[in-house]
Design a protein around this motif. Structure first.
Motif, PDB file in Angstrom:
ATOM      1  N   VAL A 153      39.758  27.616  53.563  1.00  0.00           N
ATOM      2  CA  VAL A 153      40.276  27.803  54.911  1.00  0.00           C
ATOM      3  C   VAL A 153      39.302  28.711  55.661  1.00  0.00           C
ATOM      4  CG1 VAL A 153      42.157  28.717  56.342  1.00  0.00           C
ATOM      5  CG2 VAL A 153      42.672  27.520  54.209  1.00  0.00           C
ATOM      6  N   GLY A 154      38.795  28.210  56.783  1.00  0.00           N
ATOM      7  CA  GLY A 154      37.838  28.981  57.569  1.00  0.00           C
ATOM      8  C   GLY A 154      38.526  29.979  58.491  1.00  0.00           C
ATOM      9  N   ALA A 155      37.718  30.742  59.205  1.00  0.00           N
ATOM     10  CA  ALA A 155      38.229  31.780  60.118  1.00  0.00           C
ATOM     11  C   ALA A 155      38.693  31.134  61.427  1.00  0.00           C
ATOM     12  CB  ALA A 155      37.161  32.833  60.364  1.00  0.00           C
ATOM     13  N   TRP A 156      39.801  30.422  61.360  1.00  0.00           N
ATOM     14  CA  TRP A 156      40.323  29.665  62.502  1.00  0.00           C
ATOM     15  C   TRP A 156      40.665  30.559  63.684  1.00  0.00           C
ATOM     16  CZ3 TRP A 156      45.177  31.069  64.061  1.00  0.00           C
ATOM     17  CH2 TRP A 156      45.930  31.818  63.135  1.00  0.00           C
ATOM     18  N   TRP A 157      41.095  31.772  63.411  1.00  0.00           N
ATOM     19  CA  TRP A 157      41.584  32.673  64.454  1.00  0.00           C
ATOM     20  C   TRP A 157      40.475  33.163  65.379  1.00  0.00           C
ATOM     21  CZ3 TRP A 157      39.335  37.494  63.746  1.00  0.00           C
ATOM     22  CH2 TRP A 157      38.779  37.722  62.491  1.00  0.00           C
ATOM     23  N   PRO A 215      34.936  20.399  74.612  1.00  0.00           N
ATOM     24  CA  PRO A 215      35.110  20.071  73.192  1.00  0.00           C
ATOM     25  C   PRO A 215      33.818  20.141  72.381  1.00  0.00           C
ATOM     26  CG  PRO A 215      36.344  18.532  74.542  1.00  0.00           C
ATOM     27  CD  PRO A 215      35.538  19.381  75.487  1.00  0.00           C
ATOM     28  N   LEU A 216      32.668  19.818  73.008  1.00  0.00           N
ATOM     29  CA  LEU A 216      31.400  19.918  72.290  1.00  0.00           C
ATOM     30  C   LEU A 216      31.144  21.354  71.865  1.00  0.00           C
ATOM     31  CD1 LEU A 216      28.674  18.910  71.301  1.00  0.00           C
ATOM     32  CD2 LEU A 216      27.794  19.131  73.626  1.00  0.00           C
ATOM     33  N   ILE A 217      31.307  22.277  72.810  1.00  0.00           N
ATOM     34  CA  ILE A 217      31.136  23.697  72.474  1.00  0.00           C
ATOM     35  C   ILE A 217      32.190  24.123  71.457  1.00  0.00           C
ATOM     36  CG2 ILE A 217      31.166  26.037  73.413  1.00  0.00           C
ATOM     37  CD1 ILE A 217      30.177  24.857  76.060  1.00  0.00           C
ATOM     38  N   GLY A 218      33.430  23.596  71.639  1.00  0.00           N
ATOM     39  CA  GLY A 218      34.493  23.932  70.703  1.00  0.00           C
ATOM     40  C   GLY A 218      34.209  23.450  69.291  1.00  0.00           C
ATOM     41  N   LEU A 219      33.650  22.236  69.155  1.00  0.00           N
ATOM     42  CA  LEU A 219      33.329  21.723  67.828  1.00  0.00           C
ATOM     43  C   LEU A 219      32.210  22.525  67.174  1.00  0.00           C
ATOM     44  CD1 LEU A 219      33.535  17.863  68.377  1.00  0.00           C
ATOM     45  CD2 LEU A 219      35.017  19.254  66.939  1.00  0.00           C
ATOM     46  N   LEU A 220      31.213  22.920  67.965  1.00  0.00           N
ATOM     47  CA  LEU A 220      30.146  23.756  67.403  1.00  0.00           C
ATOM     48  C   LEU A 220      30.697  25.105  66.961  1.00  0.00           C
ATOM     49  CD1 LEU A 220      27.257  22.983  69.938  1.00  0.00           C
ATOM     50  CD2 LEU A 220      27.635  21.990  67.678  1.00  0.00           C
ATOM     51  N   LEU A 221      31.599  25.666  67.770  1.00  0.00           N
ATOM     52  CA  LEU A 221      32.238  26.932  67.398  1.00  0.00           C
ATOM     53  C   LEU A 221      33.097  26.750  66.152  1.00  0.00           C
ATOM     54  CD1 LEU A 221      32.955  29.893  68.047  1.00  0.00           C
ATOM     55  CD2 LEU A 221      34.774  29.026  69.534  1.00  0.00           C
ATOM     56  N   THR A 222      33.820  25.635  66.076  1.00  0.00           N
ATOM     57  CA  THR A 222      34.643  25.356  64.899  1.00  0.00           C
ATOM     58  C   THR A 222      33.797  25.206  63.649  1.00  0.00           C
ATOM     59  OG1 THR A 222      36.268  24.218  66.283  1.00  0.00           O
ATOM     60  CG2 THR A 222      36.331  23.763  63.923  1.00  0.00           C
ATOM     61  N   SER A 223      32.660  24.532  63.800  1.00  0.00           N
ATOM     62  CA  SER A 223      31.758  24.358  62.667  1.00  0.00           C
ATOM     63  C   SER A 223      31.281  25.705  62.138  1.00  0.00           C
ATOM     64  CB  SER A 223      30.553  23.504  63.083  1.00  0.00           C
ATOM     65  OG  SER A 223      29.630  23.389  62.025  1.00  0.00           O
ATOM     66  N   PHE A 224      30.999  26.627  63.055  1.00  0.00           N
ATOM     67  CA  PHE A 224      30.560  27.964  62.644  1.00  0.00           C
ATOM     68  C   PHE A 224      31.702  28.723  61.974  1.00  0.00           C
ATOM     69  CE2 PHE A 224      30.432  32.506  63.873  1.00  0.00           C
ATOM     70  CZ  PHE A 224      29.333  32.898  63.119  1.00  0.00           C
ATOM     71  N   CYS A 225      32.896  28.689  62.590  1.00  0.00           N
ATOM     72  CA  CYS A 225      34.038  29.434  62.047  1.00  0.00           C
ATOM     73  C   CYS A 225      34.464  28.877  60.690  1.00  0.00           C
ATOM     74  CB  CYS A 225      35.213  29.384  63.015  1.00  0.00           C
ATOM     75  SG  CYS A 225      34.929  30.271  64.576  1.00  0.00           S
ATOM     76  N   THR A 270      34.040  38.372  49.301  1.00  0.00           N
ATOM     77  CA  THR A 270      33.745  36.933  49.237  1.00  0.00           C
ATOM     78  C   THR A 270      32.931  36.560  47.998  1.00  0.00           C
ATOM     79  OG1 THR A 270      31.814  37.320  50.669  1.00  0.00           O
ATOM     80  CG2 THR A 270      33.858  36.627  51.740  1.00  0.00           C
ATOM     81  N   ASP A 271      32.320  37.543  47.339  1.00  0.00           N
ATOM     82  CA  ASP A 271      31.561  37.247  46.118  1.00  0.00           C
ATOM     83  C   ASP A 271      32.483  36.849  44.972  1.00  0.00           C
ATOM     84  OD1 ASP A 271      29.170  37.810  47.378  1.00  0.00           O
ATOM     85  OD2 ASP A 271      29.172  39.919  46.780  1.00  0.00           O
ATOM     86  N   ASP A 272      33.760  37.222  45.077  1.00  0.00           N
ATOM     87  CA  ASP A 272      34.710  36.892  44.019  1.00  0.00           C
ATOM     88  C   ASP A 272      35.365  35.528  44.210  1.00  0.00           C
ATOM     89  OD1 ASP A 272      34.241  39.278  42.752  1.00  0.00           O
ATOM     90  OD2 ASP A 272      35.903  40.338  43.716  1.00  0.00           O
ATOM     91  N   TYR A 308      34.954  32.581  55.644  1.00  0.00           N
ATOM     92  CA  TYR A 308      36.249  32.602  54.965  1.00  0.00           C
ATOM     93  C   TYR A 308      37.299  33.255  55.850  1.00  0.00           C
ATOM     94  CZ  TYR A 308      39.640  33.058  51.185  1.00  0.00           C
ATOM     95  OH  TYR A 308      40.771  32.958  50.411  1.00  0.00           O
ATOM     96  N   VAL A 309      38.533  32.743  55.781  1.00  0.00           N
ATOM     97  CA  VAL A 309      39.583  33.153  56.697  1.00  0.00           C
ATOM     98  C   VAL A 309      39.857  34.658  56.652  1.00  0.00           C
ATOM     99  CG1 VAL A 309      41.391  32.634  54.991  1.00  0.00           C
ATOM    100  CG2 VAL A 309      41.951  32.667  57.431  1.00  0.00           C
ATOM    101  N   ASP A 310      39.761  35.250  55.470  1.00  0.00           N
ATOM    102  CA  ASP A 310      40.039  36.687  55.328  1.00  0.00           C
ATOM    103  C   ASP A 310      38.769  37.497  55.185  1.00  0.00           C
ATOM    104  OD1 ASP A 310      42.873  36.549  55.450  1.00  0.00           O
ATOM    105  OD2 ASP A 310      42.926  35.795  53.400  1.00  0.00           O
ATOM    106  N   THR A 311      37.691  37.030  55.795  1.00  0.00           N
ATOM    107  CA  THR A 311      36.446  37.764  55.711  1.00  0.00           C
ATOM    108  C   THR A 311      36.620  39.167  56.292  1.00  0.00           C
ATOM    109  OG1 THR A 311      34.097  37.712  56.308  1.00  0.00           O
ATOM    110  CG2 THR A 311      35.645  36.913  57.961  1.00  0.00           C
TER     111      THR A 311
END
Length: 611
Positions: A181-185, A146-156, A168-170, A160-163
Motif C-alpha cells: 500500500v503506497g502513501a495514498w494520503w 489526471p495526467l499530473i495526478g497519475l504521475l503523482l500517484t505513480s510517485f506516491c 522500511t528496511d524490515d 510505503y504508506v507508513d513511511t
C-alpha cells in the motif's frame, strides 16, 4: 468515487439551472474551495488510525532459529498465534470510512458547478466558430489534471504508506507485491492545496463578458436603458423558476438530446470500466508494479488525448464544420477507434505459475478456475502443518511460485527483510539448492514486449477517440436551445453520474471478483483483497464488457445521423442569426451609422430582432 458521484447528484440539476442566474465564476470558485476541503477530509484517516499490517507469515527479522512459520513437523495449527479479540472488534467497528464518505460528498458538491456553468459561460460569450476550440482547450485541461495526478500517484505508490513511522528496511514486500500500500494520503493533501489556489482567479472574473465579435460594434446602453434593465432583472428574480419545468419538458421531448445522452451513458460506462480497472488488469496480465503501470498509463494515454482535443477543436474552427458534418466525422472516427481496440485481445500472457492454484507441484500448467483448498497441499508439504489460506508467496529457483515458504517445504531461512532466502525446500525440484526468495516469480521478457504493443494500440485509440470527442460534443450543444444549454449540460452530466459513474464500478467489480483464484485473509480471519485472478477470464471480461457496451452505442448514433438529416438544429439557427446580425452591424458601420444598443435591448437576441 461512489460518494463523490452522490454529492454531485444532490445539486447538479439545480446548480445547472439556478447557477446561470448567479455570478457563475464565483460559484465555480466556491466549488474549487469545497473540492480542496473534501480532499483534506479524505486524508484524515491516515493520521487517525493505526499502522497498516499486511498479511504475512514471516517475521521481518527472521534468522536461522527464530522463525516458527517454516516447515516443521513438530508444530500444530493450535500453536499459531491468534489475534486479540478486542483488536478484531476494533478493526471491524472502525469508522474511518465515514471520513472518506464525507470527503467525497464534499468533493462531489464542489465539482458540481464546474462543467455546466463553465461550458455555458464559454458558449454565451464566444462566437459559434470559436466555441469548439475553447471547449477543446477546456477538455484538454480536464486531461492535463489526471495526467499530473497519475504521475503523482505513480510517485506516491513507490512510498510505503507508513513511511516515517516504520523502518522500511524490515519490510518483506516490495511495490510489485499485491499487499503493498503506497502513501495514498500524500496525493490528497497536495490536491487540497492545489484546489484552494486554483479557486482564487475565479473570484476576480466578471459575471458577463462582451459577446466576442460584437464588442467593438455595439455601444453600452445609456442610463435610461440601464434602469429598464434593472427592472427586468428584478422581474426575472421574482419568477426565477417559471422556466424550469418547460425547459425540462423541452429537453425530454428532444429525440437527439435523449439519444445522445443514452450514447454517453453507454460510452462512459465502458470508459470508467477501462480506466478504473486498467491498473489491476495490467498488473495481473504483465506482472508489473502499480507504480510502474500507473506511470505508463499517464505517459501513453493522456498526452494523445490532449493533442486530439486541441486538434479536433482547431479543425472545427479552421474549416467551420457544420454540426451535421461534425456528427458524421465523430461517428466514423469513433467506429475506427472501436475496431482498432480489439487488437488488445492479441497481447496476452499466461497466469503466474503458482503451485496449487495455476500449476501443479510438478510444474505442469494445469489451469484451475477457482481456488480449491485441498489442491494447495501435496505430499511434499503435508507434514509441515502449514496455514493454507495465508498469502505470503515465494519464488522457487525452479521458476514455480508457492503461496508461502511453508507450502514450499522450506525448513530454514537466511537474511532479513526483502533479501530473505529460504533453503532446504522439499517441494522445489531443481538442479540447484532447492531455495526460494520472497515474492512471485517474474514473467518473461516476452510479456514486457507485449505490454509495449498494448500501449502502442492505446496511444492510437486515445488519439482517435479524443479527435472525435469535440465534434461529437458540439452535437450535444447545438441540439438544444441557447437558453436551455446550461440545464441541458447539467442534466446530461446527471444521467452519466446516475447510470454510469455510480453503477459501473460496482457491477464490473462484482464480475471480476468471479475470476479470483485466491482471496487474501485479514488479521481476524475475514476475507481480504483478491491476490490472484484467472487472467484468461479476467481478460475476456475486461475487454469484452466495454466492447459490448460501446458496440450497442453505435446503433443509437446511427439513429441520430438519420434524425439530423431531416431537421435543423436549434444551435444552427442561433449561429445563422448571429452571423446575420454581425453582417448587418458591419454594413451599417460602413455606411457611417452610429450603432448602439437601444435602451430596451437586453441581449443579443433582441439586438438581432431590432436589426
Amino acid at each position: 468515487m461512489l460518494f463523490q458521484d452522490e454529492g454531485n447528484l444532490l445539486l447538479i440539476i439545480f446548480v445547472s439551472y439556478f447557477g446561470t442566474k448567479l455570478h457563475r465564476p464565483i460559484v465555480i470558485g466556491v466549488g474549487c474551495v469545497f473540492m480542496g476541503l473534501g480532499c483534506f477530509v479524505i486524508s484524515l484517516p491516515h493520521f487517525l488510525m493505526g499502522r497498516y499490517e499486511y498479511e504475512k507469515t514471516i517475521s521481518p527479522a527472521s534468522n536461522l532459529s527464530s522463525d516458527i512459520f517454516l516447515c516443521s513437523g513438530n508444530r500444530t495449527q493450535t500453536l499459531m498465534p491468534t489475534p486479540d479479540p478486542k483488536e478484531c472488534v476494533k478493526e471491524i467497528k472502525s469508522l474511518m470510512w465515514i471520513y472518506v464518505m464525507i470527503g467525497n460528498l464534499i468533493r462531489g458538491i464542489g465539482e458540481t458547478p464546474i462543467m455546466p456553468l463553465g461550458i455555458s459561460y464559454i458558449e454565451d460569450f464566444a462566437k459559434s466558430e470559436n466555441s469548439p476550440l475553447y471547449i477543446g482547450i477546456l477538455e484538454t485541461g480536464k486531461v492535463v489534471g489526471p495526467l499530473i495526478g497519475l504521475l503523482l500517484t505513480s510517485f506516491c505508490a513507490t512510498i510505503y504508506v507508513d513511511t516515517g513511522s516504520v523502518n522500511t528496511d524490515d519490510l518483506t514486500i516490495t511495490p510489485t507485491d499485491t499487499r503493498w500500500v503506497g502513501a495514498w494520503w500524500v496525493g490528497f493533501l497536495i490536491c487540497a492545496g492545489v484546489n484552494i489556489l486554483t479557486s482564487i482567479p475565479f473570484f476576480f472574473l466578471p459575471n458577463k463578458l462582451p459577446k466576442n465579435g460584437l464588442e467593438d460594434n455595439v455601444d453600452v446602453a445609456k442610463s435610461d436603458g440601464e434602469e429598464k434593465h434593472q427592472g427586468k432583472t428584478k422581474e426575472e428574480k421574482l419568477g426565477i423558476t417559471k422556466d424550469f419545468l418547460p425547459f425540462m419538458k423541452s429537453l425530454f421531448c428532444n429525440p437527439i438530446y435523449i439519444l445522445f445522452s443514452l450514447i454517453s451513458v453507454l460510452q462512459v460506462n465502458a470508459f470508467i470500466i477501462s480506466f478504473t480497472f486498467m491498473p489491476k488488469y495490467l498488473e495481473q496480465q504483465y506482472g508489473k508494479s502499480t507504480a510502474e503501470i500507473v506511470f505508463l498509463i499517464g505517459l501513453y494515454s493522456l498526452p494523445p488525448i490532449c493533442i486530439g482535443y486541441l486538434i479536433g477543436g482547431l479543425i472545427m474552427k479552421k474549416f467551420k464544420i457544420t454540426v451535421k458534418k461534425a456528427a458524421y466525422i465523430a461517428f466514423c472516427l469513433a467506429l475506427a477507434e472501436y475496431l482498432l481496440s480489439f487488437l488488445n485481445f492479441m497481447w496476452t500472457c499466461d497466469n503466474f505459475p503458482v503451485a496449487g492454484l495455476t500449476a501443479s507441484y510438478e510444474h505442469e500448467r494445469i489451469q484451475q478456475p477457482l481456488y480449491v483448498e485441498n489442491k494447495v497441499l501435496a505430499d511434499c508439504n503435508t507434514r509441515c502443518n502449514c496455514l493454507t489460506k495465508t498469502w505470503d508467496p515465494v519464488c522457487g529457483d525452479n521458476g514455480l511460485a508457492y503461496m508461502s515458504a511453508c507450502l514450499a517445504g522450506c525448513e530454514k531461512s537466511v537474511g532479513t527483510g526483502i533479501n530473505m532466502v529460504f533453503q532446504n525446500c522439499s517441494c522445489i525440484q531443481s538442479s540447484g539448492n532447492a531455495s526460494a526468495a520472497l515474492g512471485l516469480c517474474k514473467k518473461g521478457p516476452d510479456c514486457t514486449i507485449k505490454l509495449q504493443y498494448y500501449f502502442i494500440v492505446v496511444v492510437f485509440c486515445c488519439f482517435i477517440y479524443s479527435l472525435a470527442a469535440i465534434p461529437g460534443y458540439m452535437v450535444l450543444l447545438r441540439c438544444i436551445k441557447s437558453e436551455e444549454k446550461s440545464l441541458g449540460v447539467g442534466l446530461h452530466a446527471f444521467c452519466i453520474r446516475v447510470f454510469a459513474g455510480i453503477p459501473a464500478p460496482m457491477y464490473f467489480g462484482a464480475l471480476i471478483d468471479r475470476t479470483c483464484l485466491h482471496w487474501g485473509t485479514l488479521k481476524c480471519g475475514e476475507p481480504g483483497a483478491c491476490r490472484m485472478y484467472d487472467i484468461n477470464e479476467l481478460r475476456n471480461i475486461y475487454i469484452g464488457v466495454p466492447a459490448a457496451l460501446r458496440g450497442s452505442s453505435f446503433l443509437l448514433a446511427f439513429f441520430i445521423l438519420i434524425l439530423m438529416r431531416k431537421r435543423q438544429l436549434p444551435g444552427e439557427i442561433d449561429s445563422s442569426e448571429t452571423e446575420l446580425a454581425e453582417m448587418k452591424l458591419i454594413e451599417k458601420k460602413s455606411e457611417g451609422v452610429d450603432v448602439h444598443r437601444s435602451p430596451g435591448v437586453e441581449n443579443d437576441g433582441e439586438l438581432k430582432t431590432k436589426l
